[in-house]
Design a protein around this motif. Structure first.
Motif, mmCIF file in Angstrom:
data_model
loop_
_atom_site.group_PDB
_atom_site.id
_atom_site.type_symbol
_atom_site.label_atom_id
_atom_site.label_comp_id
_atom_site.label_asym_id
_atom_site.label_seq_id
_atom_site.Cartn_x
_atom_site.Cartn_y
_atom_site.Cartn_z
ATOM 1 N N ILE A 1 1.085 -1.071 0.277
ATOM 2 C CA ILE A 1 0.146 0.366 -0.365
ATOM 3 C C ILE A 1 1.018 0.981 0.083
ATOM 4 O O ILE A 1 1.890 1.731 1.018
ATOM 5 N N THR A 2 0.262 2.009 -1.034
ATOM 6 C CA THR A 2 1.090 3.426 -0.678
ATOM 7 C C THR A 2 0.109 4.451 -0.582
ATOM 8 O O THR A 2 -0.952 4.474 -1.160
ATOM 9 N N ILE A 3 0.241 5.637 0.552
ATOM 10 C CA ILE A 3 -0.680 6.828 0.915
ATOM 11 C C ILE A 3 -0.206 7.402 0.929
ATOM 12 O O ILE A 3 1.183 8.146 1.225
ATOM 13 N N SER A 4 -0.380 8.693 -0.174
ATOM 14 C CA SER A 4 0.238 9.701 0.401
ATOM 15 C C SER A 4 -0.912 11.246 0.118
ATOM 16 O O SER A 4 -1.670 10.903 -0.201
ATOM 17 N N THR A 5 0.160 12.297 0.216
ATOM 18 C CA THR A 5 -0.777 13.516 0.653
ATOM 19 C C THR A 5 0.296 14.272 -0.307
ATOM 20 O O THR A 5 1.662 13.922 0.097
ATOM 21 N N HIS A 6 0.019 16.081 0.050
ATOM 22 C CA HIS A 6 0.921 17.196 0.262
ATOM 23 C C HIS A 6 1.468 17.960 1.358
ATOM 24 O O HIS A 6 0.278 18.009 2.523
ATOM 25 N N SER A 7 1.915 17.659 1.227
ATOM 26 C CA SER A 7 3.271 18.288 2.076
ATOM 27 C C SER A 7 4.184 19.789 1.084
ATOM 28 O O SER A 7 4.719 20.159 -0.186
ATOM 29 N N LYS A 8 5.013 20.798 2.423
ATOM 30 C CA LYS A 8 5.840 21.380 1.289
ATOM 31 C C LYS A 8 7.130 21.072 2.115
ATOM 32 O O LYS A 8 7.535 20.726 3.030
ATOM 33 N N ALA A 9 8.089 21.394 1.305
ATOM 34 C CA ALA A 9 9.399 20.876 0.997
ATOM 35 C C ALA A 9 10.546 21.424 2.503
ATOM 36 O O ALA A 9 10.510 21.286 3.495
ATOM 37 N N ILE A 10 9.766 22.673 2.065
ATOM 38 C CA ILE A 10 10.883 23.957 2.991
ATOM 39 C C ILE A 10 10.236 23.421 4.552
ATOM 40 O O ILE A 10 11.157 24.216 5.643
ATOM 41 N N PHE A 11 8.735 23.136 5.070
ATOM 42 C CA PHE A 11 9.112 22.996 6.024
ATOM 43 C C PHE A 11 9.681 21.406 6.802
ATOM 44 O O PHE A 11 10.594 21.750 7.968
ATOM 45 N N TRP A 12 10.120 20.864 5.977
ATOM 46 C CA TRP A 12 11.041 19.226 6.207
ATOM 47 C C TRP A 12 12.332 19.429 6.519
ATOM 48 O O TRP A 12 12.981 19.080 7.443
ATOM 49 N N GLU A 13 12.710 20.623 5.599
ATOM 50 C CA GLU A 13 14.359 21.387 6.132
ATOM 51 C C GLU A 13 14.358 22.111 7.050
ATOM 52 O O GLU A 13 15.471 22.457 7.174
ATOM 53 N N GLY A 14 14.040 22.743 7.083
ATOM 54 C CA GLY A 14 14.125 23.913 8.380
ATOM 55 C C GLY A 14 13.993 23.426 9.577
ATOM 56 O O GLY A 14 13.797 23.871 10.481
ATOM 57 N N LEU A 15 13.792 21.740 10.507
ATOM 58 C CA LEU A 15 14.099 20.773 11.167
ATOM 59 C C LEU A 15 14.636 20.410 11.714
ATOM 60 O O LEU A 15 15.899 20.390 10.770
ATOM 61 N N THR A 16 14.886 20.294 13.265
ATOM 62 C CA THR A 16 16.566 19.694 13.446
ATOM 63 C C THR A 16 16.361 18.301 13.422
ATOM 64 O O THR A 16 14.809 18.132 12.979
ATOM 65 N N LYS A 17 17.328 17.345 13.897
ATOM 66 C CA LYS A 17 17.465 16.396 13.835
ATOM 67 C C LYS A 17 15.823 15.646 14.017
ATOM 68 O O LYS A 17 15.137 14.821 13.666
ATOM 69 N N GLU A 18 16.202 15.511 15.857
ATOM 70 C CA GLU A 18 14.994 14.922 16.623
ATOM 71 C C GLU A 18 13.412 15.706 15.710
ATOM 72 O O GLU A 18 12.980 14.922 16.293
#
Length: 469
Positions: free
Chosen positions: A353-370
Motif C-alpha cells: 500500500i502506498t498512501i500519499s498526501t501533500h506537504s511543503k518541502a521547505i517545512f521538512w528542511e527547516g527542522l532539527t534532526k529530532e
C-alpha cells in the motif's frame, strides 16, 4: 573521455519515454538510484516491494500520445484495468469515479446533489475530449519555427474552445454550481491535488477539465509495480544506473559530463531533472542563470508505505477526505493505492500500500534532526489511524510493515524534493519552460516542463521533444 550522441539524465517517465524513442541512436541514460523510474519507480524494502509514488496509469488508448509512443517502441505494458478509477470517502459518504458518465452522475447526485451537476460534469468531460482530439498540440520557444508551431497550437486551442480559455476554474464552479457545499468543493479540490498538484483557485477551466476527467478514460494498474512499465520501456536502452551526474560544461559545440564513474562528451543533453533545480548541474554561468529564473515549486509529498496481511478485497485506488488538514501537511485528504490481489510481486505477502498526501518541502528542511523524526512519526501515525478508521474492517495488527518518506527522503534517492511543476494558468503560460532551451542541443523533459503532470502530460512533452531531435 567517452563520446556519445545523446545523454539522457534521469529515468523518470519523461526520460524513459524519450530514451526509448531514440534507443537505436548512440544514447546513454544515467540514473542516480538503482531503481528506474524516479517518482514512478518500484523499490524493495524489508523484503517487500512498494511503488514510490505514482500508482495510476491512464492514457493508454487509441488516438492518445502514450499509446502512440508505446506502439512506436513496441511495448505492450502488462496492465489490469481499474473498473473504479478512484473511490472517494468523505464522512463515510462514497463516490466512485467510473468511466461510464451516467453511472458516475447517479452516484454523485446521491451524495453531492446539485441541480446543475449534469451541466457541470458534461462540460468538463466534453472539454477534455476535445483537447485530446487536437492535432497541433505543441509548445516550444527560442526559434522562429518553434514560435510559429506554438502559435498554430494556440490558434487551434482558441478555435476549439473560444472564450472558455479565459475562464478560471473557480469562476466556472461558482457560475455553474452556485452555493456549492464545502464538502462538495473539497471533493473536487482533493482530486485536482492528485492530478495537478493544486486546487481550483489556481487553475483555468481547461486545466480543471483535464484534471477532473481522467476517470472518464480507462485507468489501469501496472502489474508488477509502476516501475515495471519504466523498466520495460528501457529494456533495449543503454542504461547506467547508480551513476550520478556531478557536473556538465559546454565544451566547444558539445557538453562535457562528469559523473561518479566516468567522463563523457555528448552532442546532445536531455535533462529529466526538475527545471528549477537543474542549475546546480552546470558550470557555465549563462546556463546556470537560465535555470535559476524558474522559481522553485515547494509542493511535495508525504508518503506512508504499508504491508497489509488481509484477506479482504480492495479496489486499486481510494481517496480519503478529512475535515481538517493532516498534521505537518497542506491537505485534508490522502490517496491510498493497493496492489492488485493477483500481483505476484507486490502482493506476495499481503497488499503493498502506498498512501500519499501533500506537504511543503521547505517545512521538512527547516527542522532539527529530532524535530524531523518526531514530526515524521506524528504524520505517519495520524495517517495510519485515519486509514484504519475508514477501513474499519482492517485490524491494526494486520499491518506488518510501516514506514514513511518526506521530501528529504525523495531527494536522497531520486534527486528531487518536490512533486510536479507549476500548474498551467493564463497568467503564467508565457513563462512556462519548454522542452528546448536557448542553448543548442540542450533539452528538458518531465513533469516540470510543459505540458504537465502524470503520464499523459509528460508524454506530450516527450513527443514534442522527439520531433525536435
Amino acid at each position: 573521455m567517452k563520446k556519445v550522441e545523446i545523454a539522457v539524465i534521469g529515468s523518470g517517465i519523461g526520460g524513459a519515454m524519450i530514451a526509448s524513442l531514440n534507443q537505436k541512436k548512440d544514447l546513454i541514460l544515467f540514473e542516480k538510484d538503482k531503481n528506474l523510474g524516479g517518482c514512478a519507480s518500484t523499490f524493495k524494502r524489508f523484503g517487500e516491494f512498494f511503488n514510490t509514488g505514482a500508482t495510476t496509469f491512464v492514457g493508454y488508448e487509441e488516438n492518445h500520445v502514450i499509446k502512440k509512443i508505446f506502439d512506436e517502441v513496441g511495448l505492450k505494458p502488462e496492465l489490469i484495468e481499474s473498473h473504479v478509477a478512484i473511490r472517494t470517502i468523505q464522512n463515510k459518504k462514497i463516490v466512485d469515479r467510473v468511466e461510464n458518465f451516467e453511472e458516475f452522475l447517479s452516484n454523485l447526485n446521491s451524495v453531492y446533489y446539485h441541480e446543475n451537476n449534469r451541466i457541470f460534469w458534461k462540460t468538463i468531460k466534453e472539454i477534455d475530449e476535445k483537447f485530446w482530439k487536437l492535432k497541433k498540440i505543441y509548445f516550444s520557444k527560442y526559434s522562429f519555427k518553434a514560435y510559429a508551431k506554438t502559435a498554430l497550437f494556440i490558434v487551434e486551442l482558441f478555435k476549439e474552445f473560444g472564450f472558455l480559455l479565459f475562464k478560471t476554474a473557480d469562476g466556472y464552479i461558482n457560475e455553474v454550481l452556485p452555493n456549492i457545499s464545502k464538502e462538495y468543493k473539497a471533493f473536487i479540490d482533493s482530486q485536482l491535488l492528485i492530478t495537478l498538484q493544486t486546487t481550483s483557485k489556481d487553475l483555468s477551466l481547461l486545466a480543471l477539465s483535464l484534471g477532473l476527467s481522467y476517470p472518464f478514460h480507462k485507468v489501469y494498474y501496472s502489474n508488477g509495480g509502476m516501475g515495471k512499465i519504466v523498466e520495460d520501456l528501457l529494456k533495449e536502452v543503454n542504461v547506467s544506473n547508480k551513476e550520478e551526474i556531478i557536473s556538465i560544461e559546454r565544451f566547444e559545440d558539445k557538453y562535457k559530463i562528469i559523473s561518479t564513474k566516468d567522463e563523457y562528451l555528448a552532442s546532445k543533453v536531455i535533462l529529466n531533472s526538475t527545471i528549477f533545480e537543474s542549475s546546480k548541474l552546470f558550470l557555465d554561468e549563462d546556463i546556470k542563470k537560465y535555470y535559476e529564473k524558474f522559481s522553485f515549486n515547494d509542493q511535495s509529498a508525504f508518503v506512508v508505505y504499508l504491508k497489509l496481511n488481509s484477506k479482504e478485497n480492495f479496489l486499486h485506488h481510494y481517496q480519503i477526505i478529512l475535515k481538517e488538514n493532516i498534521p505537518n501537511c497542506i491537505s485534508n485528504s490522502f490517496f491510498v493505492s493497493f496492489s492488485d490481489i493477483n500481483d505476484e510481486k507486490l502482493s506476495h505477502n499481503g497488499y503493498s500500500i502506498t498512501i500519499s498526501t501533500h506537504s511543503k518541502a521547505i517545512f521538512w528542511e527547516g527542522l532539527t534532526k529530532e524535530e524531523y523524526e518526531n514530526k515524521k512519526e506524528e504524520t505517519k501515525d495520524f495517517i495510519i489511524n485515519e486509514f484504519l478508521k475508514n477501513f474499519d474492517f482492517v485490524k491494526k495488527e494486520e499491518i506488518t510493515v510501516s514506514f514513511a518518506a518526506t521530501s528529504k527522503t525523495f531527494n536522497r534517492y531520486i534527486n528531487r524534493t518536490n512533486c510536479g511543476g507549476k500548474a498551467i494558468t493564463l497568467k503564467n503560460i508565457l513563462e512556462l519552460p519548454s522542452c528546448n532551451t536557448p542553448f543548442k542541443n540542450l533539452y528538458n523533459v518531465g513533469d516540470t516542463i510543459f505540458a504537465g503532470q502524470g503520464w499523459p502530460g509528460v508524454a506530450i512533452g516527450a513527443d514534442i521533444l522527439n520531433k525536435m531531435l
